[in-house]
Design an enzyme around this catalytic site. Structure first.
Site, PDB file in Angstrom:
ATOM      1  N   LYS A   1      -0.040   5.306   8.456  1.00  0.00           N
ATOM      2  CA  LYS A   1       0.602   5.636   7.167  1.00  0.00           C
ATOM      3  C   LYS A   1      -0.457   5.816   6.081  1.00  0.00           C
ATOM      4  O   LYS A   1      -0.411   6.771   5.288  1.00  0.00           O
ATOM      5  CB  LYS A   1       1.586   4.503   6.809  1.00  0.00           C
ATOM      6  CG  LYS A   1       2.229   4.529   5.446  1.00  0.00           C
ATOM      7  CD  LYS A   1       1.653   3.518   4.459  1.00  0.00           C
ATOM      8  CE  LYS A   1       1.658   2.082   4.890  1.00  0.00           C
ATOM      9  NZ  LYS A   1       1.044   1.164   3.927  1.00  0.00           N
TER      10      LYS A   1
ATOM     11  N   THR B   1       0.859  -1.198   0.000  1.00  0.00           N
ATOM     12  CA  THR B   1       0.000   0.000   0.000  1.00  0.00           C
ATOM     13  C   THR B   1       0.887   1.237   0.000  1.00  0.00           C
ATOM     14  O   THR B   1       1.594   1.510   0.977  1.00  0.00           O
ATOM     15  CB  THR B   1      -0.906   0.035   1.249  1.00  0.00           C
ATOM     16  OG1 THR B   1      -1.666  -1.162   1.299  1.00  0.00           O
ATOM     17  CG2 THR B   1      -1.846   1.230   1.185  1.00  0.00           C
TER      18      THR B   1
ATOM     19  N   LYS C   1      -7.108   2.000  -2.955  1.00  0.00           N
ATOM     20  CA  LYS C   1      -6.731   1.390  -1.669  1.00  0.00           C
ATOM     21  C   LYS C   1      -6.718   2.434  -0.543  1.00  0.00           C
ATOM     22  O   LYS C   1      -7.175   2.174   0.570  1.00  0.00           O
ATOM     23  CB  LYS C   1      -5.356   0.717  -1.819  1.00  0.00           C
ATOM     24  CG  LYS C   1      -4.762   0.174  -0.540  1.00  0.00           C
ATOM     25  CD  LYS C   1      -5.582  -0.944   0.069  1.00  0.00           C
ATOM     26  CE  LYS C   1      -5.014  -1.377   1.408  1.00  0.00           C
ATOM     27  NZ  LYS C   1      -5.969  -2.184   2.176  1.00  0.00           N
TER      28      LYS C   1
HETATM   29  N1  NDP Z   1      -1.424  -6.407   7.633  1.00  0.00           N
HETATM   30  C1  NDP Z   1      -2.531  -6.120   6.962  1.00  0.00           C
HETATM   31  O1  NDP Z   1      -3.655  -6.407   7.430  1.00  0.00           O
HETATM   32  C2  NDP Z   1      -2.477  -5.459   5.628  1.00  0.00           C
HETATM   33  C3  NDP Z   1      -1.389  -4.752   5.195  1.00  0.00           C
HETATM   34  N2  NDP Z   1      -1.406  -4.137   3.961  1.00  0.00           N
HETATM   35  C4  NDP Z   1      -0.246  -3.389   3.476  1.00  0.00           C
HETATM   36  O2  NDP Z   1       0.695  -4.361   3.034  1.00  0.00           O
HETATM   37  C5  NDP Z   1       2.017  -3.921   3.271  1.00  0.00           C
HETATM   38  C6  NDP Z   1       2.742  -4.928   4.160  1.00  0.00           C
HETATM   39  O3  NDP Z   1       2.014  -5.056   5.343  1.00  0.00           O
HETATM   40  P1  NDP Z   1       2.390  -6.142   6.472  1.00  0.00           P
HETATM   41  O4  NDP Z   1       2.810  -7.400   5.849  1.00  0.00           O
HETATM   42  O5  NDP Z   1       1.261  -6.110   7.418  1.00  0.00           O
HETATM   43  O6  NDP Z   1       3.636  -5.407   7.125  1.00  0.00           O
HETATM   44  P2  NDP Z   1       4.854  -5.980   7.957  1.00  0.00           P
HETATM   45  O7  NDP Z   1       5.327  -4.806   8.758  1.00  0.00           O
HETATM   46  O8  NDP Z   1       4.498  -7.234   8.651  1.00  0.00           O
HETATM   47  O9  NDP Z   1       5.939  -6.332   6.829  1.00  0.00           O
HETATM   48  C7  NDP Z   1       6.618  -5.318   6.153  1.00  0.00           C
HETATM   49  C8  NDP Z   1       7.611  -5.913   5.173  1.00  0.00           C
HETATM   50  O10 NDP Z   1       8.369  -4.844   4.594  1.00  0.00           O
HETATM   51  C9  NDP Z   1       9.758  -5.121   4.783  1.00  0.00           C
HETATM   52  N3  NDP Z   1      10.528  -3.883   4.904  1.00  0.00           N
HETATM   53  C10 NDP Z   1      10.276  -2.825   5.691  1.00  0.00           C
HETATM   54  N4  NDP Z   1      11.201  -1.848   5.492  1.00  0.00           N
HETATM   55  C11 NDP Z   1      12.068  -2.333   4.568  1.00  0.00           C
HETATM   56  C12 NDP Z   1      13.214  -1.796   3.928  1.00  0.00           C
HETATM   57  N5  NDP Z   1      13.668  -0.558   4.210  1.00  0.00           N
HETATM   58  N6  NDP Z   1      13.835  -2.556   3.008  1.00  0.00           N
HETATM   59  C13 NDP Z   1      13.384  -3.801   2.710  1.00  0.00           C
HETATM   60  N7  NDP Z   1      12.301  -4.369   3.271  1.00  0.00           N
HETATM   61  C14 NDP Z   1      11.640  -3.630   4.185  1.00  0.00           C
HETATM   62  C15 NDP Z   1       9.810  -5.937   6.058  1.00  0.00           C
HETATM   63  O11 NDP Z   1      11.051  -6.609   6.145  1.00  0.00           O
HETATM   64  P3  NDP Z   1      11.628  -7.116   7.571  1.00  0.00           P
HETATM   65  O12 NDP Z   1      10.957  -8.435   7.803  1.00  0.00           O
HETATM   66  O13 NDP Z   1      13.075  -7.188   7.361  1.00  0.00           O
HETATM   67  O14 NDP Z   1      11.228  -6.081   8.584  1.00  0.00           O
HETATM   68  C16 NDP Z   1       8.615  -6.870   5.821  1.00  0.00           C
HETATM   69  O15 NDP Z   1       8.939  -7.870   4.911  1.00  0.00           O
HETATM   70  C17 NDP Z   1       1.889  -2.522   3.890  1.00  0.00           C
HETATM   71  O16 NDP Z   1       1.984  -1.580   2.866  1.00  0.00           O
HETATM   72  C18 NDP Z   1       0.475  -2.543   4.481  1.00  0.00           C
HETATM   73  O17 NDP Z   1      -0.060  -1.240   4.583  1.00  0.00           O
HETATM   74  C19 NDP Z   1      -2.474  -4.252   3.109  1.00  0.00           C
HETATM   75  C20 NDP Z   1      -3.560  -4.963   3.483  1.00  0.00           C
HETATM   76  C21 NDP Z   1      -3.674  -5.587   4.778  1.00  0.00           C
HETATM   77  O1  LIG Z   2      -5.054  -2.601   4.734  1.00  0.00           O
HETATM   78  C1  LIG Z   2      -5.634  -3.266   5.554  1.00  0.00           C
HETATM   79  C2  LIG Z   2      -6.779  -4.099   5.266  1.00  0.00           C
HETATM   80  O2  LIG Z   2      -7.308  -4.761   6.196  1.00  0.00           O
HETATM   81  O3  LIG Z   2      -7.198  -4.122   4.101  1.00  0.00           O
END
Ligand code: NDP
Ligand SMILES: O=CC(=O)O
Length: 338
Positions: A283, A140, A215
């Site tokens: 965010k 996102t 989104k």
């Molecule tokens: N959780 C949810 O319910 C939902 C989330 N989203 C969106 O999906 C995306 C991921 O969410 P989610 O999986 O929950 O988040 P997490 O915080 O669990 O995972 C984030 C990921 O990004 C990586 N990351 C962060 N910073 C860096 C960097 N500087 N360089 C490389 N890799 C990096 C992390 O790596 P590392 O493991 O090393 O930290 C990890 O793999 C976000 O944009 C969120 O808004 C969308 C729908 C639903």
């Molecule tokens: O981005 C979060 C979700 O639940 O969709």
């Protein structure tokens, strides 16, 4: 008048396409208890890369592996690759190596900064891209970020699709996400069998930026709803009602939402097991406010909600579920008591 015309033109846009796994699944809830059998991924031949194995990326990649896809993974924190490797995934040591060894690469990253770094930075995915390959960013992010990444990827001759998802941890595990895609339509058609493994429906919304915008609009509504629900829970308790009864009453009426039924009972117990991290919801509100600003749209409820998520972050709740925003209201009340 202008706003109405815009709404109409969006509704009538020829590029908008919807595909679902059936009415039943389209109507199924935020956290289905009995997911339908997963799609097989049949119809896609080639190697699939997956970058970013957090709360969402890990189950999405896992479903691709379980569906029989040839998956190669990378994550900044390497240990998070281990469960995927046990399921049969391959590992590459950088995003560029994943991209060069795969036909299509998905990225599920935290925020605009990480999405740009992984796609466009040193050893980033763009370095491994070439004509015939595809990059699908499911993170996102804001529209400008998505366009920037798309530009980098397509400058290599590869194709780009943005495909942020609606749905949280459980829908990701159950293969019930909703994909909001935009960009290269032939890449969309090519990866459709993979999207169907990970999701229950997919929309194609036209040019890059439209998926990101959709989104952000969805998540700004969700973030404000959660704040309003939190206020209701606290007020009901304060006037001597049982907040569990409020959850039950809401679930039976016109404002029923799976999110309230799913999160309400644990919020009443002040438990916030992380599905959607609060820092990501904040965010999304920040990015939605900027999107609204770009078209001079006033979204005061979202602005107020954003302030509460910021307070919650300052209370150390960034990595808790976004429902922990209720704690910011409790803290405000505590601070305002004489
Ligand atoms: N959780 C949810 O319910 C939902 C989330 N989203 C969106 O999906 C995306 C991921 O969410 P989610 O999986 O929950 O988040 P997490 O915080 O669990 O995972 C984030 C990921 O990004 C990586 N990351 C962060 N910073 C860096 C960097 N500087 N360089 C490389 N890799 C990096 C992390 O790596 P590392 O493991 O090393 O930290 C990890 O793999 C976000 O944009 C969120 O808004 C969308 C729908 C639903
Ligand atoms: O981005 C979060 C979700 O639940 O969709």
């Amino acid at each position: 008048m202008a706003a109405a015309a815009t709404l109409l033109s969006v509704r009538a846009a020829p590029a908008l396409r919807l595909r679902g796994k059936g009415t039943c699944r389209l109507l199924s809830c935020y956290a289905s208890s009995s997911p339908p059998p997963p799609s097989s991924g049949e119809g896609f031949s080639g190697k699939v890369g997956f970058l970013g194995l957090g709360i969402m990326g890990a189950p999405m990649a896992s479903n691709l592996i379980k569906a029989g896809c040839d998956v190669t993974v990378w994550n900044r924190t390497k240990s998070k690759c281990d469960p995927l490797l046990s399921l049969g995934a391959k590992y590459e040591s950088s995003p560029s190596n994943v991209a060069s060894s795969c036909d299509v690469t998905f990225a599920m990253l935290a925020d605009p900064e990480s999405a740009i770094e992984v796609a466009c930075g040193a050893n980033g995915a763009a370095e491994g891209m070439a004509p015939g390959k595809g990059y699908v960013d499911v993170s996102t992010v804001d529209t400008a970020t998505s366009k920037l990444i798309g530009k980098h990827i397509t400058s290599t001759g590869a194709s780009f699709l943005e495909a942020p998802v609606s749905g949280s941890k459980k829908p990701a595990e159950d293969g019930l996400l909703i994909f909001l895609t935009a960009g290269d339509e032939s890449l969309y058609n090519r990866v459709a069998p993979l999207l169907d493994v990970m999701g229950k429906s997919r929309f194609f919304l036209g040019d890059v930026g439209n998926g990101a915008a959709m989104k952000l609009v969805v998540n700004m509504v969700m973030g404000s709803m959660m704040v309003s629900f939190s206020e209701g829970l606290l007020l009901s308790e304060k006037v001597g009602l049982d907040p569990n009864t409020l959850v039950e009453v809401i679930s039976q009426g016109a404002i029923s939402a799976p999110m309230f039924s799913l999160k309400g009972p644990s919020m009443v117990k002040a438990a916030y097991p992380t599905a959607f991290p609060l820092k990501h919801q904040q965010k999304d509100l920040r990015l939605a406010l900027a999107l609204a600003e770009s078209v001079s749209q006033s979204i005061p409820t979202v602005a107020a909600a954003n302030e509460l998520y910021k307070v919650a972050k300052s209370l150390g709740l960034a990595d808790k579920d976004f429902s922990a925003v209720i704690e910011a209201l409790k803290a405000k009340e505590h601070n305002s008591q004489p």
